[in-house]
Design a protein around this motif. Structure first.
Motif, PDB file in Angstrom:
ATOM      1  N   HIS A 112       5.879  53.294 -31.715  1.00  0.00           N
ATOM      2  CA  HIS A 112       5.477  52.532 -30.537  1.00  0.00           C
ATOM      3  C   HIS A 112       4.567  53.326 -29.622  1.00  0.00           C
ATOM      4  O   HIS A 112       3.644  52.806 -29.024  1.00  0.00           O
ATOM      5  CB  HIS A 112       6.698  52.197 -29.688  1.00  0.00           C
ATOM      6  N   VAL A 295       2.852  35.178 -34.265  1.00  0.00           N
ATOM      7  CA  VAL A 295       4.288  34.924 -34.091  1.00  0.00           C
ATOM      8  C   VAL A 295       4.820  34.188 -35.317  1.00  0.00           C
ATOM      9  O   VAL A 295       5.851  34.567 -35.904  1.00  0.00           O
ATOM     10  CB  VAL A 295       4.545  34.085 -32.810  1.00  0.00           C
ATOM     11  N   THR A 298       4.896  36.359 -38.543  1.00  0.00           N
ATOM     12  CA  THR A 298       5.924  37.395 -38.478  1.00  0.00           C
ATOM     13  C   THR A 298       7.299  36.790 -38.760  1.00  0.00           C
ATOM     14  O   THR A 298       8.163  37.431 -39.358  1.00  0.00           O
ATOM     15  CB  THR A 298       5.932  38.070 -37.092  1.00  0.00           C
TER      16      THR A 298
ATOM     17  N   ARG B  36      15.467  48.680 -27.169  1.00  0.00           N
ATOM     18  CA  ARG B  36      14.587  49.614 -27.887  1.00  0.00           C
ATOM     19  C   ARG B  36      13.323  48.918 -28.382  1.00  0.00           C
ATOM     20  O   ARG B  36      12.782  49.251 -29.436  1.00  0.00           O
ATOM     21  CB  ARG B  36      15.295  50.269 -29.092  1.00  0.00           C
ATOM     22  N   VAL B  37      12.891  47.891 -27.648  1.00  0.00           N
ATOM     23  CA  VAL B  37      11.668  47.194 -28.019  1.00  0.00           C
ATOM     24  C   VAL B  37      10.708  47.329 -26.854  1.00  0.00           C
ATOM     25  O   VAL B  37      11.095  47.111 -25.705  1.00  0.00           O
ATOM     26  CB  VAL B  37      11.939  45.695 -28.259  1.00  0.00           C
ATOM     27  N   ILE B  38       9.481  47.733 -27.143  1.00  0.00           N
ATOM     28  CA  ILE B  38       8.489  47.774 -26.087  1.00  0.00           C
ATOM     29  C   ILE B  38       7.901  46.386 -25.949  1.00  0.00           C
ATOM     30  O   ILE B  38       7.383  45.824 -26.911  1.00  0.00           O
ATOM     31  CB  ILE B  38       7.402  48.800 -26.400  1.00  0.00           C
ATOM     32  N   HIS B 102      14.182  40.473 -40.588  1.00  0.00           N
ATOM     33  CA  HIS B 102      14.020  41.885 -40.936  1.00  0.00           C
ATOM     34  C   HIS B 102      15.345  42.599 -41.081  1.00  0.00           C
ATOM     35  O   HIS B 102      15.404  43.814 -40.989  1.00  0.00           O
ATOM     36  CB  HIS B 102      13.172  42.590 -39.877  1.00  0.00           C
ATOM     37  N   LYS B 109      11.144  49.224 -38.841  1.00  0.00           N
ATOM     38  CA  LYS B 109      10.287  48.103 -39.204  1.00  0.00           C
ATOM     39  C   LYS B 109      10.589  46.890 -38.348  1.00  0.00           C
ATOM     40  O   LYS B 109       9.698  46.154 -37.949  1.00  0.00           O
ATOM     41  CB  LYS B 109      10.503  47.750 -40.677  1.00  0.00           C
ATOM     42  N   GLN B 111      11.806  46.913 -35.345  1.00  0.00           N
ATOM     43  CA  GLN B 111      11.293  47.122 -33.988  1.00  0.00           C
ATOM     44  C   GLN B 111       9.785  46.916 -33.939  1.00  0.00           C
ATOM     45  O   GLN B 111       9.250  46.370 -32.985  1.00  0.00           O
ATOM     46  CB  GLN B 111      11.636  48.533 -33.512  1.00  0.00           C
ATOM     47  N   GLN B 112       9.111  47.344 -35.006  1.00  0.00           N
ATOM     48  CA  GLN B 112       7.667  47.157 -35.051  1.00  0.00           C
ATOM     49  C   GLN B 112       7.330  45.665 -35.074  1.00  0.00           C
ATOM     50  O   GLN B 112       6.421  45.211 -34.395  1.00  0.00           O
ATOM     51  CB  GLN B 112       7.097  47.844 -36.287  1.00  0.00           C
ATOM     52  N   ALA B 113       8.103  44.903 -35.842  1.00  0.00           N
ATOM     53  CA  ALA B 113       7.859  43.467 -35.908  1.00  0.00           C
ATOM     54  C   ALA B 113       8.087  42.819 -34.543  1.00  0.00           C
ATOM     55  O   ALA B 113       7.340  41.940 -34.126  1.00  0.00           O
ATOM     56  CB  ALA B 113       8.760  42.832 -36.957  1.00  0.00           C
ATOM     57  N   PHE B 115       7.775  44.285 -31.660  1.00  0.00           N
ATOM     58  CA  PHE B 115       6.674  44.750 -30.836  1.00  0.00           C
ATOM     59  C   PHE B 115       5.460  43.841 -31.061  1.00  0.00           C
ATOM     60  O   PHE B 115       4.808  43.373 -30.122  1.00  0.00           O
ATOM     61  CB  PHE B 115       6.384  46.178 -31.289  1.00  0.00           C
ATOM     62  N   ILE B 116       5.189  43.574 -32.321  1.00  0.00           N
ATOM     63  CA  ILE B 116       4.019  42.765 -32.652  1.00  0.00           C
ATOM     64  C   ILE B 116       4.203  41.318 -32.216  1.00  0.00           C
ATOM     65  O   ILE B 116       3.272  40.671 -31.758  1.00  0.00           O
ATOM     66  CB  ILE B 116       3.716  42.907 -34.159  1.00  0.00           C
ATOM     67  N   ILE B 117       5.431  40.838 -32.304  1.00  0.00           N
ATOM     68  CA  ILE B 117       5.651  39.458 -31.875  1.00  0.00           C
ATOM     69  C   ILE B 117       5.466  39.343 -30.356  1.00  0.00           C
ATOM     70  O   ILE B 117       4.949  38.338 -29.855  1.00  0.00           O
ATOM     71  CB  ILE B 117       7.037  38.953 -32.343  1.00  0.00           C
TER      72      ILE B 117
END
Lengths: 585, 316
Positions: A112, A295, A298, B36-38, B102, B109, B111-113, B115-117
């Motif tokens: 991140h 969205v 994903t 733990r998600v940005i 996930h 992975k 958390q990355q998903a 983040f992207i969402i």
């Protein structure tokens, strides 16, 4: 290249020709513009894919490269009349330099935090270009010499250039995927530390990836301004540009060069058409669609269209084919070792983490072509010792001398290249690679060419009896196979010294016998072994000498049978109460 | 060299704005600390709070009488439940289902998903507001923003600094909200369960804490706090649907500065950023005041390469 690439290269070229043939059918200049924007955005997405797809570093900042390329081309044409024919290739250099400058500080971060830090660069550039007074810059018409300035009367001219550049980027991606470069990036994506221990200079590979990525993104930006003619800082440095790179790639499928292209071919026309037809009444509708697209994908098909379709059609990637017959080669380094002098001299190593003294003044020698077992209770400092020996951790004081050279302070990949291999307490194989590819990562960091690397791979697999499992995915192995695979990967680097960290942990009795048999054969192949193990029983079967570590100190060293009778060792292992009780009884 | 007067003026402005930056940083830190998600959509939550205030202040003023300071604070308060509801729905509808997709892919992975969402949510929200409200720059005009209290600087002959009333109101309100959250997190049962979830989700599950619910509350609460901060900033900052971007780096920098997991640390981080931003105008052109923050951000990451995120050494 370790895999066939000619078929895919041909496919890429055919795809490009088909694309250009299709544009011949389009006469409407607006649709031709869209047909030109698709390969440009595909270029940007391909650039993102190298970093985000192959290497797994998600970036929110690719607009920095794109915008720099766009502004460089626009400013050179606007102020000095320099043609894009010269400046677009120049942007490739600019993008690579920017990549290195941005990568140097930013690669200290991961996950991140890397993504967030990347966000800062284009936004800072956006403000800087606004402050410099470039609220808007345009490319002037060059009626006297249009062609010399990349200005075509038929918009298909732009399309040809854009498609050619896209094909170039696809071919670059193909080469990366099928070469040592890609192997390094895949290894970094799955486990950076294991990649370092396998001998890859991960810092350098990361920088190379960033430079190539920046290069492609800057070229995309340079071509973009030639076609769009007018740009503003928000239009090229804005978040939506970075987001588009990411969204197109993840929508199409990351980690393959088809993904970004599929993403661009589906989303770019959708977004452009929506903007043109509904933009008047619903400004921003294209952004809503882009946002919802990522969205939706994903949630519905996390790998993107390409991987989803392959899964649907049941297509599996062809496993790496290993050569059937390879020249016989010792698994070890083959360097003759002076049998008397120690191969490793550890002197006065201390390491503290905060107030915890993991190692205190550790002194010992490792004799060549033997197996030294290190035992000690939990927290004795065993793994920290290995971390110091292979360069993961810098000791606070003391030196490690390997084959006559001081290696303290060297980086892990250098130490691996000098001939010290290691395995991990919690096994760290690359789960998405096959067994053969895992071993190849260990082989290729030191091999001179692909044939030698493949030969090393075959020999290492044969040594640990995993030849039949070469095509299996590492994530699906049994515990015994994982342990053997780690040994094979380390062996492929042709080490003289192998550090095995609790290689027998978690194995059944039969499996332990199996793995011990392999370990016992290592000294015969010219490889010195240092083994950490908890169970005394297994250790007595395996080690030639034992070293007992307790509270970070070397308690004693000696022959196994002597060491296990040493009262100090028994006390460290079983406690003084036990000693007292048994002394009485 | 800037005079003492201009320096103090910048410092006071920085503290005033810093309080509300601190509040928005708490919103981000709460979501990160517990999930733990940005959250990338943080800037958009702020923007929604601004629009909420724009419509709410006249509505409140039409049904009751009172000073504009009161109106502004009431509007900010009224924003909270709206954004809480939005955060709740976004978590239930998008982030939670994602965790199921996930479930087997491993924490990083997943958390990355997430983040992207949140990036997708961010882009969709800002452009949806573009569709709804257009690209016009809006500002909230109250008598507050055009009046200031003069303050004499002690120990000087005739030194004087001005305290903009809108800024003063946001300062007080920001500090009050932050204090209320501090109480909520540290002195209530809900706060305790939230902290337990942040510390060790697995252990919290064994203690019969519903992790999903805690995450949902944390996300909704973070959204609401950020919205409130937006409603307060709107009193002195003109805005349009893309305004969130002006603030995301401020929030990230503040949170990094305060220590990534720490919720009240984020408040002080935001405060420091406010001061740096305002004081940077003493030496830099005003257009570059955000660049100064980027420099601080990157420098922070350089000086502390592991960041301020706690665990730095990984066990092999």
């Amino acid at each position: 290249m370790f895999r066939d690439w000619k078929r895919d290269a041909l496919l890429i070229v055919l795809f490009g020709l088909a694309y250009l043939a299709a544009t011949l059918l389009i006469s409407d200049s607006y649709y031709l513009l869209i047909a030109t924007l698709i390969p440009i955005w595909a270029l940007l997405a391909l650039s993102w894919n190298i970093l985000g797809g192959y290497m797994g570093f998600v970036s929110f900042g690719h607009a920095a490269f794109f915008g720099l390329g766009a502004y460089a081309v626009a400013m050179a044409e606007h102020h000095f009349g320099i043609s894009p024919w010269f400046t677009i290739p120049g942007t490739a250099v600019l993008g690579a330099v920017a990549g290195v400058l941005i990568g140097y500080p930013t690669f200290r971060l991961q996950g991140h935090y890397f993504a967030l830090a990347m966000l800062a660069y284009p936004l800072a550039l956006l403000y800087i270009f606004e402050w410099m007074g470039y609220q808007e810059i345009s490319i002037p018409m060059r009626r006297e010499a249009p062609l010399a300035h990349m200005q075509f009367s038929d918009p298909r001219g732009y399309c040809v250039i854009a498609v050619a550049l896209m094909l170039g980027a696809m071919l670059v991606s193909l080469v990366i995927e099928r070469s040592r470069f890609g192997l390094a990036l895949f290894a970094i994506r799955q486990d950076v530390r294991a990649a370092e221990a396998a001998g890859f200079d991960t810092r350098r590979w990361k920088m190379r990836a960033m430079a190539v990525s920046g290069m492609i993104a800057a070229v995309a930006g340079g071509l973009y301004v030639v076609i769009i003619l007018v740009i503003t800082p928000p239009s090229v440095f804005g978040l939506i540009t970075s987001a588009q790179a990411l969204i197109l790639t993840l929508f199409g499928g990351a980690g393959t060069f088809w993904g970004p292209v599929i993403g661009a071919m589906t989303l770019v026309p959708a977004v452009e058409l929506l903007h043109t037809h509904l933009g008047e009444i619903l400004p921003g509708i294209q952004g809503v669609v882009l946002g919802l697209a990522i969205v939706a994908i994903t949630l519905a098909a996390p790998g993107g269209i390409y991987w989803w379709a392959r899964g649907r059609l049941g297509i599996r990637s062809t496993p790496l084919t290993l050569p059937a017959a390879v020249p016989a080669m010792p698994v070890g380094s083959g360097v003759a070792t002076d049998s008397a002098a120690p191969i490793l001299r550890v002197r006065g190593i201390s390491k503290a983490f905060g107030g915890v003294h993991a190692l205190r003044d550790a002194d010992f020698d490792v004799l060549p072509n033997s197996i030294l077992g290190i035992i000690g209770p939990n927290g004795a400092g065993k793994t920290t010792l290995f971390d110091v020996l292979n360069g993961f951790t810098k000791p606070d004081s003391g030196t490690v001398e390997y084959a006559g050279t001081v290696i303290t302070g060297l980086r892990t990949n250098r130490i691996a290249a000098m001939g010290i291999g290691r395995t991990f307490q919690v096994a760290r194989v690359f789960p998405e690679m096959t067994v053969a590819e895992n071993v190849l990562t260990g082989a290729w960091s030191g091999a001179t060419d692909v044939n030698e690397a493949l030969a090393r791979t075959v020999n290492a697999l044969a040594f640990v009896n995993l030849t039949e499992r070469a095509g299996a995915e590492a994530g699906a192995l049994t515990n015994r196979e994982v342990r053997l695979l780690e040994i094979a990967r380390a062996l492929a680097g042709r080490p003289r010294l192998l550090l095995l960290d609790e290689t027998l942990a978690g194995l059944s009795r039969d499996d332990v016998t199996d793995v011990i048999a392999v370990v016992r054969r290592l000294p015969g192949a010219g490889i010195t072994v240092v083994l950490i193990e908890h169970t005394m029983h297994a250790m007595l079967q395996t080690a030639d000498r034992l070293l007992v570590l307790d509270h970070g100190k070397v308690l004693t060293t000696g022959l196994p049978n002597e060491v296990v009778k040493d009262p100090a060792v028994i006390e460290a292992y079983l406690g003084h109460k036990w000693m007292a009780r048994h002394a009485e009884g | 060299m800037p005079s003492l007067e201009t320096f103090l003026q910048s410092l006071v402005s920085g503290i005033m704005i810093g309080s509300v930056y601190g509040l928005m940083c708490i919103g981000l830190a709460l979501i990160f600390g517990i999930m733990r998600v940005i959250n990338f959509a943080q800037g958009e939550f702020l923007m929604l709070g601004m629009y909420a205030a724009l419509f709410m202040i006249p509505a409140i003023a039409s049904v009751m009488v009172g000073g504009s300071a009161l109106m502004a604070i009431l509007a900010a308060l009224a924003t909270a439940p709206l954004l809480y509801g939005l955060g709740y729905l976004l978590h239930a509808g998008m982030l939670r289902p994602l965790a199921r997709v996930h479930a087997y892919a491993g924490e990083a992975k997943s958390q990355q998903a997430q983040f992207i969402i949140t990036l997708g949510i961010s882009i969709a929200l800002q452009n949806a507001c573009m569709v709804l409200f257009g690209s016009d720059v809006r500002s909230i005009r109250t008598p507050l923003s055009s009046t200031a209290w003069p303050l004499a600087i002690p120990f000087t002959e005739d030194g004087i600094i001005f305290l903009n009333q809108a800024r003063a109101v946001t300062f007080v309100a920001g500090a009050l909200f932050a204090a209320a959250l501090h109480y909520l997190i540290n002195a209530t049962w809900l706060g305790k369960t939230l902290r337990a979830t942040a510390d060790n989700p697995l252990a919290a599950t064994y203690m019969a804490i519903d992790i999903d619910r805690m995450h949902r509350i944390a996300f909704a609460l973070g959204t609401a706090i950020t919205g409130v901060a937006g409603a307060l900033v709107a009193l002195q900052y003109p805005f349009q649907p893309y305004v969130g971007l002006d603030f995301v780096i401020i929030m990230y920098t503040g949170v990094v500065l305060g220590g990534m997991g720490s919720i009240m640390g984020a408040f002080w981080g935001g405060m420091v950023i406010g001061i740096i931003q305002q004081c940077s105008t003493l030496i830099l052109p005003i257009q570059l005041q955000n660049v100064a923050i980027f420099v601080v951000f990157i420098a922070l990451l350089l000086i502390r390469p592991q960041g301020f995120f706690g665990r730095s050494a990984e066990r092999a």
